[in-house]
Every structure is written in structure tokens, then in C-alpha cells.
Motif scaffolding. Structure first.
Motif, PDB file in Angstrom:
ATOM      1  N   ARG A  46       0.838  -1.191   0.000  1.00 17.92           N
ATOM      2  CA  ARG A  46       0.000   0.000   0.000  1.00 17.92           C
ATOM      3  C   ARG A  46       0.873   1.241   0.000  1.00 17.92           C
ATOM      4  NH1 ARG A  46      -3.770   0.111   4.778  1.00 17.92           N
ATOM      5  NH2 ARG A  46      -4.582  -1.685   3.712  1.00 17.92           N
ATOM      6  N   ALA A  47       0.685   2.060  -0.986  1.00 19.90           N
ATOM      7  CA  ALA A  47       1.405   3.326  -1.031  1.00 19.90           C
ATOM      8  C   ALA A  47       0.554   4.364  -0.332  1.00 19.90           C
ATOM      9  CB  ALA A  47       1.679   3.718  -2.479  1.00 19.90           C
ATOM     10  N   ASP A  48      -0.620   4.584  -0.861  1.00 23.34           N
ATOM     11  CA  ASP A  48      -1.476   5.597  -0.286  1.00 23.34           C
ATOM     12  C   ASP A  48      -2.921   5.241  -0.639  1.00 23.34           C
ATOM     13  OD1 ASP A  48      -2.945   8.064  -0.519  1.00 23.34           O
ATOM     14  OD2 ASP A  48      -1.763   8.636  -2.208  1.00 23.34           O
ATOM     15  N   GLY A  49      -3.172   3.942  -0.767  1.00 21.07           N
ATOM     16  CA  GLY A  49      -4.472   3.491  -1.235  1.00 21.07           C
ATOM     17  C   GLY A  49      -5.545   3.458  -0.169  1.00 21.07           C
ATOM     18  N   HIS A  50      -6.728   3.159  -0.632  1.00 20.63           N
ATOM     19  CA  HIS A  50      -7.905   3.097   0.237  1.00 20.63           C
ATOM     20  C   HIS A  50      -8.358   1.661   0.463  1.00 20.63           C
ATOM     21  CE1 HIS A  50      -7.939   7.080  -1.648  1.00 20.63           C
ATOM     22  NE2 HIS A  50      -8.450   7.485  -0.511  1.00 20.63           N
ATOM     23  N   ALA A  51      -7.644   0.699  -0.097  1.00 25.21           N
ATOM     24  CA  ALA A  51      -8.046  -0.701   0.007  1.00 25.21           C
ATOM     25  C   ALA A  51      -7.882  -1.199   1.434  1.00 25.21           C
ATOM     26  CB  ALA A  51      -7.222  -1.558  -0.943  1.00 25.21           C
ATOM     27  N   GLU A  52      -8.746  -2.153   1.794  1.00 23.91           N
ATOM     28  CA  GLU A  52      -8.675  -2.748   3.123  1.00 23.91           C
ATOM     29  C   GLU A  52      -9.185  -4.176   3.061  1.00 23.91           C
ATOM     30  OE1 GLU A  52     -11.134  -0.196   5.488  1.00 23.91           O
ATOM     31  OE2 GLU A  52     -12.975  -1.117   4.790  1.00 23.91           O
ATOM     32  N   ILE A  53      -8.849  -4.931   4.070  1.00 25.45           N
ATOM     33  CA  ILE A  53      -9.312  -6.314   4.183  1.00 25.45           C
ATOM     34  C   ILE A  53     -10.484  -6.342   5.155  1.00 25.45           C
ATOM     35  CG2 ILE A  53      -8.698  -8.659   4.871  1.00 25.45           C
ATOM     36  CD1 ILE A  53      -7.256  -7.696   2.329  1.00 25.45           C
ATOM     37  N   ASP A  54     -11.597  -6.920   4.718  1.00 29.27           N
ATOM     38  CA  ASP A  54     -12.783  -7.067   5.554  1.00 29.27           C
ATOM     39  C   ASP A  54     -13.084  -8.557   5.728  1.00 29.27           C
ATOM     40  OD1 ASP A  54     -13.239  -4.324   5.724  1.00 29.27           O
ATOM     41  OD2 ASP A  54     -14.459  -4.303   3.910  1.00 29.27           O
ATOM     42  N   VAL A  55     -13.768  -8.874   6.802  1.00 30.87           N
ATOM     43  CA  VAL A  55     -14.220 -10.240   7.055  1.00 30.87           C
ATOM     44  C   VAL A  55     -15.728 -10.184   7.224  1.00 30.87           C
ATOM     45  CG1 VAL A  55     -14.107 -12.192   8.637  1.00 30.87           C
ATOM     46  CG2 VAL A  55     -12.050 -10.874   8.156  1.00 30.87           C
ATOM     47  N   ASP A  56     -16.419 -11.148   6.601  1.00 28.08           N
ATOM     48  CA  ASP A  56     -17.867 -11.200   6.711  1.00 28.08           C
ATOM     49  C   ASP A  56     -18.267 -12.650   6.985  1.00 28.08           C
ATOM     50  OD1 ASP A  56     -20.470 -10.347   6.732  1.00 28.08           O
ATOM     51  OD2 ASP A  56     -20.662 -10.129   4.558  1.00 28.08           O
ATOM     52  N   ARG A  62     -17.755 -18.236   5.673  1.00 24.11           N
ATOM     53  CA  ARG A  62     -17.016 -17.043   6.085  1.00 24.11           C
ATOM     54  C   ARG A  62     -16.325 -16.483   4.851  1.00 24.11           C
ATOM     55  NH1 ARG A  62     -19.718 -18.646   9.522  1.00 24.11           N
ATOM     56  NH2 ARG A  62     -19.302 -18.868  11.732  1.00 24.11           N
ATOM     57  N   TYR A  63     -16.140 -15.163   4.817  1.00 19.02           N
ATOM     58  CA  TYR A  63     -15.568 -14.500   3.650  1.00 19.02           C
ATOM     59  C   TYR A  63     -14.466 -13.535   4.065  1.00 19.02           C
ATOM     60  CZ  TYR A  63     -20.053 -16.119   1.890  1.00 19.02           C
ATOM     61  OH  TYR A  63     -21.135 -16.897   1.574  1.00 19.02           O
ATOM     62  N   VAL A  64     -13.351 -13.564   3.341  1.00 19.04           N
ATOM     63  CA  VAL A  64     -12.295 -12.570   3.481  1.00 19.04           C
ATOM     64  C   VAL A  64     -12.370 -11.744   2.208  1.00 19.04           C
ATOM     65  CG1 VAL A  64      -9.831 -12.147   3.739  1.00 19.04           C
ATOM     66  CG2 VAL A  64     -10.875 -14.108   4.874  1.00 19.04           C
ATOM     67  N   ILE A  65     -12.523 -10.421   2.352  1.00 18.60           N
ATOM     68  CA  ILE A  65     -12.832  -9.549   1.229  1.00 18.60           C
ATOM     69  C   ILE A  65     -11.766  -8.476   1.083  1.00 18.60           C
ATOM     70  CG2 ILE A  65     -14.547  -7.917   0.322  1.00 18.60           C
ATOM     71  CD1 ILE A  65     -16.515  -9.431   2.368  1.00 18.60           C
ATOM     72  N   LEU A  66     -11.279  -8.297  -0.137  1.00 18.25           N
ATOM     73  CA  LEU A  66     -10.430  -7.156  -0.469  1.00 18.25           C
ATOM     74  C   LEU A  66     -11.380  -6.079  -0.951  1.00 18.25           C
ATOM     75  CD1 LEU A  66      -7.706  -5.773  -0.992  1.00 18.25           C
ATOM     76  CD2 LEU A  66      -7.661  -6.905  -3.222  1.00 18.25           C
ATOM     77  N   SER A  67     -11.503  -5.019  -0.179  1.00 22.98           N
ATOM     78  CA  SER A  67     -12.483  -3.967  -0.455  1.00 22.98           C
ATOM     79  C   SER A  67     -11.792  -2.665  -0.792  1.00 22.98           C
ATOM     80  CB  SER A  67     -13.369  -3.772   0.778  1.00 22.98           C
ATOM     81  OG  SER A  67     -14.247  -2.695   0.583  1.00 22.98           O
ATOM     82  N   LYS A  73     -13.318  -0.594 -10.178  1.00 20.40           N
ATOM     83  CA  LYS A  73     -12.769  -1.948 -10.171  1.00 20.40           C
ATOM     84  C   LYS A  73     -11.396  -1.995  -9.506  1.00 20.40           C
ATOM     85  CE  LYS A  73     -15.219  -2.984 -14.420  1.00 20.40           C
ATOM     86  NZ  LYS A  73     -15.101  -3.336 -15.818  1.00 20.40           N
ATOM     87  N   ALA A  74     -11.152  -1.140  -8.539  1.00 19.36           N
ATOM     88  CA  ALA A  74      -9.833  -1.029  -7.917  1.00 19.36           C
ATOM     89  C   ALA A  74      -9.431  -2.316  -7.212  1.00 19.36           C
ATOM     90  CB  ALA A  74      -9.805   0.150  -6.947  1.00 19.36           C
ATOM     91  N   ALA A  75     -10.308  -2.923  -6.432  1.00 19.27           N
ATOM     92  CA  ALA A  75      -9.950  -4.154  -5.718  1.00 19.27           C
ATOM     93  C   ALA A  75      -9.643  -5.274  -6.706  1.00 19.27           C
ATOM     94  CB  ALA A  75     -11.069  -4.566  -4.769  1.00 19.27           C
ATOM     95  N   LEU A  76     -10.401  -5.344  -7.771  1.00 16.46           N
ATOM     96  CA  LEU A  76     -10.167  -6.348  -8.803  1.00 16.46           C
ATOM     97  C   LEU A  76      -8.817  -6.124  -9.469  1.00 16.46           C
ATOM     98  CD1 LEU A  76     -11.683  -8.734 -10.044  1.00 16.46           C
ATOM     99  CD2 LEU A  76     -12.596  -7.161 -11.740  1.00 16.46           C
ATOM    100  N   SER A  77      -8.482  -4.873  -9.732  1.00 21.57           N
ATOM    101  CA  SER A  77      -7.188  -4.539 -10.332  1.00 21.57           C
ATOM    102  C   SER A  77      -6.039  -4.852  -9.381  1.00 21.57           C
ATOM    103  CB  SER A  77      -7.135  -3.054 -10.709  1.00 21.57           C
ATOM    104  OG  SER A  77      -8.059  -2.763 -11.725  1.00 21.57           O
ATOM    105  N   ILE A  78      -6.232  -4.617  -8.094  1.00 28.58           N
ATOM    106  CA  ILE A  78      -5.189  -4.924  -7.114  1.00 28.58           C
ATOM    107  C   ILE A  78      -4.927  -6.425  -7.095  1.00 28.58           C
ATOM    108  CG2 ILE A  78      -4.640  -4.975  -4.637  1.00 28.58           C
ATOM    109  CD1 ILE A  78      -6.285  -2.329  -4.431  1.00 28.58           C
ATOM    110  N   GLU A  79      -5.977  -7.209  -7.088  1.00 29.64           N
ATOM    111  CA  GLU A  79      -5.825  -8.660  -7.001  1.00 29.64           C
ATOM    112  C   GLU A  79      -5.256  -9.259  -8.293  1.00 29.64           C
ATOM    113  OE1 GLU A  79      -6.141 -12.425  -5.036  1.00 29.64           O
ATOM    114  OE2 GLU A  79      -6.136 -10.392  -4.284  1.00 29.64           O
ATOM    115  N   LEU A 110      -5.404 -11.949  -1.869  1.00 27.87           N
ATOM    116  CA  LEU A 110      -6.283 -12.968  -1.289  1.00 27.87           C
ATOM    117  C   LEU A 110      -5.820 -14.375  -1.635  1.00 27.87           C
ATOM    118  CD1 LEU A 110      -9.757 -11.312  -1.927  1.00 27.87           C
ATOM    119  CD2 LEU A 110      -8.434 -11.355   0.193  1.00 27.87           C
ATOM    120  N   ALA A 111      -5.397 -14.580  -2.865  1.00 29.96           N
ATOM    121  CA  ALA A 111      -4.934 -15.906  -3.279  1.00 29.96           C
ATOM    122  C   ALA A 111      -3.706 -16.327  -2.469  1.00 29.96           C
ATOM    123  CB  ALA A 111      -4.617 -15.914  -4.775  1.00 29.96           C
ATOM    124  N   ARG A 112      -2.754 -15.434  -2.313  1.00 34.31           N
ATOM    125  CA  ARG A 112      -1.546 -15.756  -1.551  1.00 34.31           C
ATOM    126  C   ARG A 112      -1.868 -15.965  -0.076  1.00 34.31           C
ATOM    127  NH1 ARG A 112       1.776 -10.824  -3.212  1.00 34.31           N
ATOM    128  NH2 ARG A 112       2.905 -11.312  -1.317  1.00 34.31           N
TER     129      ARG A 112
END
Length: 126
Positions: A46-56, A62-67, A73-79, A110-112
Motif C-alpha cells: 500500500r502506497a497511499d491506497g484506500h483498500a482494506e481487508i474485511d471479514v464477513d 465465512r468471507y475474506v474480502i479485499l475492499s 474496479k480497484a480491488a479487482l485490479s489490485i488482485e 487474497l490468493a496468496r
């Protein structure tokens, strides 16, 4: 070896098995471990992004989410990464101009974190 006969095709049995308190606790533990690893991997990049990891938690799963709430499509691009593209921007005077957006490799956060193989199914197009 035990044989289980279930007229529902096994769906009711597997759901009841998944709902057992011990199984739910194990899911919570594994979800927490994956989320911690994912957060650690995300913080490294993370340089200065807004992405975060959420759990639901769902009813059973159970879900681990890159939000990333910015959309685009920022989270999709990050992944998974993104292909090069061109965007139209506007300066403060209202003049429009083209901007080249370079390609970026996916981080597979998320994959790693989950120990899954990295699967590339093409780049995300903006």
C-alpha cells in the motif's frame, strides 16, 4: 468405513455438519488467519491506497474480502492486475486531455493469503 444414506443428495447432511459449533469455530479461526495474512500482504504494497481487508460471515460460510470503496474496479485490479488503457481527464480550466494508464501486475493478495494458486484470467479493463 461408514456409509451415510441421505435422500437429499447429501445437501442437508453437509449443511448440518457445517453448522456444528466446532466446525464454525474452525471456520472462524481459518478466516482470521487468512485475513491477518492478507492485511500483512496489503500493507507491504500500500502506497497511499484506500483498500482494506474485511471479514464477513454468512449463515454457514465465512468471507475474506479485499475492499476498495473508490469503485473503478480497484480491488479487482489490485488482485489480478490491469491492462494498459487510455483515460480522458479534465483540468481545472475545463480542457480535456488523454492520459495513458500503464499496465500493472496483480498482487494476488487474497490468493496468496489463502494459499491458493495465482490464476490469471486476463487483465481488468477500465
Amino acid at each position: 468405513m461408514a456409509v451415510i444414506y441421505d435422500r437429499s443428495g447429501g445437501k442437508k447432511f453437509t449443511k448440518r455438519l457445517a453448522e456444528l459449533p466446532g466446525v464454525q469455530r474452525a471456520l472462524d479461526e481459518v478466516t482470521f488467519e487468512i485475513a491477518v495474512r492478507a492485511e500483512e500482504l496489503l500493507v507491504q504494497h500500500r502506497a497511499d491506497g484506500h483498500a482494506e481487508i474485511d471479514v464477513d460471515a454468512g449463515t454457514v460460510d465465512r468471507y475474506v474480502i479485499l475492499s476498495d470503496e473508490r469503485g473503478q474496479k480497484a480491488a479487482l485490479s489490485i488482485e489480478y492486475g490491469r491492462a494498459a488503457s487510455v483515460a480522458v481527464r479534465e483540468d481545472k480550466d475545463g480542457n480535456k486531455f488523454l492520459v495513458m494508464i500503464p499496465p500493472a501486475e496483480g498482487l494476488f493478495i487474497l490468493a496468496r493469503a489463502a494459499g491458493l494458486p495465482k490464476k490469471r484470467k486476463g487483465k481488468v479493463k477500465l
